[in-house]
Design an enzyme around this catalytic site. Structure first.
Site, PDB file in Angstrom:
ATOM      1  N   HIS A 160     -29.140   6.436  -9.264  1.00 16.87           N
ATOM      2  CA  HIS A 160     -28.598   6.589 -10.620  1.00 16.87           C
ATOM      3  C   HIS A 160     -28.566   8.073 -10.979  1.00 16.87           C
ATOM      4  O   HIS A 160     -29.528   8.779 -10.691  1.00 16.87           O
ATOM      5  CB  HIS A 160     -29.492   5.847 -11.624  1.00 16.87           C
ATOM      6  CG  HIS A 160     -29.063   6.067 -13.049  1.00 16.87           C
ATOM      7  ND1 HIS A 160     -27.949   5.442 -13.579  1.00 16.87           N
ATOM      8  CD2 HIS A 160     -29.569   6.863 -14.026  1.00 16.87           C
ATOM      9  CE1 HIS A 160     -27.805   5.833 -14.838  1.00 16.87           C
ATOM     10  NE2 HIS A 160     -28.762   6.696 -15.133  1.00 16.87           N
ATOM     11  N   ALA A 215       0.829  -1.213   0.000  1.00 15.37           N
ATOM     12  CA  ALA A 215       0.000   0.000   0.000  1.00 15.37           C
ATOM     13  C   ALA A 215       0.866   1.267   0.000  1.00 15.37           C
ATOM     14  O   ALA A 215       0.629   2.197  -0.781  1.00 15.37           O
ATOM     15  CB  ALA A 215      -0.923  -0.009   1.209  1.00 15.37           C
TER      16      ALA A 215
HETATM   17  P1  NAI Z   1       3.400  -4.155   2.933  1.00 17.19           P
HETATM   18  O1  NAI Z   1       3.796  -5.291   3.775  1.00 17.19           O
HETATM   19  O2  NAI Z   1       1.987  -3.952   2.578  1.00 17.19           O
HETATM   20  O3  NAI Z   1       4.203  -4.195   1.540  1.00 17.19           O
HETATM   21  C1  NAI Z   1       5.603  -4.290   1.494  1.00 17.19           C
HETATM   22  C2  NAI Z   1       6.005  -4.906   0.182  1.00 17.19           C
HETATM   23  O4  NAI Z   1       7.419  -4.880   0.100  1.00 17.19           O
HETATM   24  C3  NAI Z   1       5.568  -6.350   0.011  1.00 17.19           C
HETATM   25  O5  NAI Z   1       4.883  -6.490  -1.205  1.00 17.19           O
HETATM   26  C4  NAI Z   1       6.887  -7.111   0.027  1.00 17.19           C
HETATM   27  O6  NAI Z   1       6.854  -8.266  -0.788  1.00 17.19           O
HETATM   28  C5  NAI Z   1       7.856  -6.076  -0.511  1.00 17.19           C
HETATM   29  N1  NAI Z   1       9.249  -6.253  -0.102  1.00 17.19           N
HETATM   30  C6  NAI Z   1       9.722  -6.572   1.108  1.00 17.19           C
HETATM   31  N2  NAI Z   1      11.067  -6.591   1.106  1.00 17.19           N
HETATM   32  C7  NAI Z   1      11.464  -6.256  -0.145  1.00 17.19           C
HETATM   33  C8  NAI Z   1      12.725  -6.084  -0.780  1.00 17.19           C
HETATM   34  N3  NAI Z   1      13.867  -6.247  -0.105  1.00 17.19           N
HETATM   35  N4  NAI Z   1      12.755  -5.746  -2.104  1.00 17.19           N
HETATM   36  C9  NAI Z   1      11.587  -5.545  -2.785  1.00 17.19           C
HETATM   37  N5  NAI Z   1      10.383  -5.704  -2.227  1.00 17.19           N
HETATM   38  C10 NAI Z   1      10.307  -6.041  -0.922  1.00 17.19           C
HETATM   39  O7  NAI Z   1       4.030  -2.879   3.653  1.00 17.19           O
HETATM   40  P2  NAI Z   1       3.870  -1.312   3.420  1.00 17.19           P
HETATM   41  O8  NAI Z   1       3.377  -0.980   2.059  1.00 17.19           O
HETATM   42  O9  NAI Z   1       5.165  -0.767   3.860  1.00 17.19           O
HETATM   43  O10 NAI Z   1       2.740  -0.922   4.442  1.00 17.19           O
HETATM   44  C11 NAI Z   1       2.875  -1.241   5.824  1.00 17.19           C
HETATM   45  C12 NAI Z   1       1.541  -1.458   6.470  1.00 17.19           C
HETATM   46  O11 NAI Z   1       0.829  -0.256   6.525  1.00 17.19           O
HETATM   47  C13 NAI Z   1       0.703  -2.455   5.712  1.00 17.19           C
HETATM   48  O12 NAI Z   1       0.115  -3.339   6.626  1.00 17.19           O
HETATM   49  C14 NAI Z   1      -0.340  -1.613   5.050  1.00 17.19           C
HETATM   50  O13 NAI Z   1      -1.564  -2.281   4.899  1.00 17.19           O
HETATM   51  C15 NAI Z   1      -0.460  -0.425   5.986  1.00 17.19           C
HETATM   52  N6  NAI Z   1      -0.829   0.747   5.216  1.00 17.19           N
HETATM   53  C16 NAI Z   1      -2.094   0.873   4.747  1.00 17.19           C
HETATM   54  C17 NAI Z   1      -2.446   1.929   3.969  1.00 17.19           C
HETATM   55  C18 NAI Z   1      -3.828   2.012   3.476  1.00 17.19           C
HETATM   56  O14 NAI Z   1      -4.696   1.348   3.973  1.00 17.19           O
HETATM   57  N7  NAI Z   1      -4.108   2.797   2.478  1.00 17.19           N
HETATM   58  C19 NAI Z   1      -1.504   2.962   3.606  1.00 17.19           C
HETATM   59  C20 NAI Z   1      -0.230   2.749   4.143  1.00 17.19           C
HETATM   60  C21 NAI Z   1       0.080   1.681   4.906  1.00 17.19           C
END
Ligand code: NAI
Length: 454
Positions: free
Chosen positions: A432, A174
């Site tokens: 609508h 995200a």
């Molecule tokens: P995330 O866990 O959702 O995504 C991190 C991504 O990084 C994953 O797809 C993973 O496979 C990838 N990754 C990990 N290590 C890597 C590497 N070394 N090289 C390349 N890719 C790698 O974490 P994110 O986006 O940092 O968000 C953290 C949390 O905050 C999540 O649980 C998310 O749902 C929440 N969040 C929610 C939002 C929303 O609801 N709009 C907005 C911001 C955060």
């Protein structure tokens, strides 16, 4: 009168404090930083303020084909950031006002759980029922030497004073895709690197494919199944990154968005005997930890790291801390929202998860392109996808990608909570012309009965 101590004033903690106060508890809310937590100060709200301005900017670009001629529209980055910061400031003041009006005592300081029903802050010991709501922080894998200037996390990037010419984002969850949308729209060359085979890996595969295509059309370079092997800061010359494919990339800045870590260490939780499993606090359905009268909510508990999950749990925990007895049973109807261009929203299972769980499924899809309203506002990309258990008619999962997807998903949470069937949504009269018809049509499509599909 019950005494309730809340640790952390994010969307979990401040909501719990106000709710407990409304139930006539005497409430002390402890916060070391600003009220509103990550969501208000460094997350959901500032990014949404930025995305709002950028959606207007994008709309004026699209407007030319619709007869809206607004030449030389440009972003004044300084004012853009001031607007964002003012929104945050106003909401912070709003929370402080609500805390005062509800007689919640806000204590500035770093609290520690020092016993069963005891929190110590600024050298004072407070006794009462405790709600732990300490949130999470950006994960900081040691591989990336964060320096706040070239290698940034999601906090640092909000402090940029100038739009970077190029940005490499590591992690396409995200946070990664939202910042990709923001900086792409600001004119930065954006490269998004994800180690798994696709972006937003937690979402439905078909939805992720549509988002990748739309982001690609906007010029965002996406590299999936790719890892950063080496990263070298060259100061004024930017950063040199070696990717697992062997390719070398030079950019001005790097954003690391590879997840968040619950704030659990260093606050006395373990010493006080709170049970922690896989880095999260174990709670029962009343959101009580293994220690009676110590509750935990939000990012430090099992489940998604989402502000609205924390606020929702906050109500249950506050009721219980104030002497009530409620259960938090809404774990599987928590909506997930991604504020990319276009937006993505979900409640429930993906197609793959539904099949893996052994459900016999039927699926309905409806494209925004088929809606009068989507055509009128010239935002026709995306669709709604509804996954239903074909034996019970239960709605297993709904996925929306497209304009205002994050607003449209609320209906699904309510439908699932009320145990509405797919047919209930299909046969409900929707206004609508609105974008909400996408869900009604997708539910009709489950039965092959969508009026606006060939
Ligand atoms: P995330 O866990 O959702 O995504 C991190 C991504 O990084 C994953 O797809 C993973 O496979 C990838 N990754 C990990 N290590 C890597 C590497 N070394 N090289 C390349 N890719 C790698 O974490 P994110 O986006 O940092 O968000 C953290 C949390 O905050 C999540 O649980 C998310 O749902 C929440 N969040 C929610 C939002 C929303 O609801 N709009 C907005 C911001 C955060």
């Amino acid at each position: 009168m019950k005494e309730v101590i809340v640790l952390g004033a994010g969307p979990g903690g401040y909501v719990a404090a106000i709710k407990a106060a409304k139930l006539r508890a005497q409430v002390k809310l402890i916060e070391k930083g600003e009220v509103g937590g990550t969501c208000l100060n460094r997350g959901c709200i500032p990014t949404k303020a930025m995305l709002h301005v950028l959606s207007l900017y994008e709309a004026t670009k699209r407007g030319k084909a619709m007869g809206l001629e607004a030449d030389n529209v440009k972003i004044n980055f300084e004012k853009f950031c001031t607007y964002r910061d003012d929104v945050v400031k106003r909401l912070r003041q709003g929370i402080q006002f609500l805390l005062r009006k509800n007689n919640v005592e806000l204590i500035k300081g770093e609290g520690r759980l020092t016993g069963h029903g005891e929190v110590t802050v600024n050298g004072n010991k407070l006794q009462g029922r405790v709600i732990l709501a300490t949130g999470s922080s950006p994960s900081r894998p040691s591989f990336f030497s964060f320096d706040k200037e070239y290698i940034l996390n999601s906090d640092d990037i909000l402090a940029l004073k100038k739009i970077p010419a190029s940005l490499l984002i590591i992690g396409a969850g995200a946070i990664g895709v939202e910042f990709a949308a923001i900086f792409n729209s600001l004119g930065t060359k954006v490269i998004l690197i994800e180690m798994l085979p696709r972006i937003i890996p937690a979402e439905d595969e078909e939805i992720a494919q549509i988002l990748a295509k739309e982001m690609g059309k906007k010029g965002i370079i996406i590299k999936t199944g790719a890892k950063v092997e080496n990263i070298k800061v060259l100061k004024e010359k930017g950063v040199k990154i070696k990717v697992s494919s062997g390719e070398e990339v030079f950019v001005e800045k790097v954003l690391v968005a590879v997840g968040r870590t619950p704030n659990i260490a260093g606050m006395g939780f373990e010493d006080a005997g709170v049970k922690i499993e896989n880095g999260k606090i174990d709670v029962n359905s009343r959101l009580e930890t293994n220690i009676p009268d110590v509750f935990a909510i939000g990012d430090i508990t099992i489940g998604p790291l989402l502000a609205h999950k924390a606020s929702s749990q906050a109500i249950t925990a506050a009721v219980n801390a104030a002497g009530g007895n409620e259960e938090f049973l809404m774990g599987d109807i928590i909506p997930a929202c991604i504020y990319s261009f276009p937006e993505v929203a979900r409640v429930g299972l993906t197609e793959k998860e539904a099949k893996a769980a052994g459900h016999k499924t039927k699926i309905g899809k409806f494209p925004f392109r088929g809606l009068g309203k989507a055509q009128a506002i010239s935002q026709v990309e995306g669709m709604a996808k509804v996954i239903v258990n074909s034996e019970t008619e239960e709605i297993l999962g709904v996925h929306i990608i497209g304009p205002h997807a994050t607003e449209l998903i609320g209906e699904v949470s309510l439908a699932r909570r009320m145990e509405a069937t797919c047919n209930d949504i299909a046969t409900t009269c929707h206004p609508h012309p609105t974008l909400s018809e996408v869900l009604m049509e997708a539910c009709h499509a489950v039965y092959g009965q969508s009026i606006h599909l060939p």
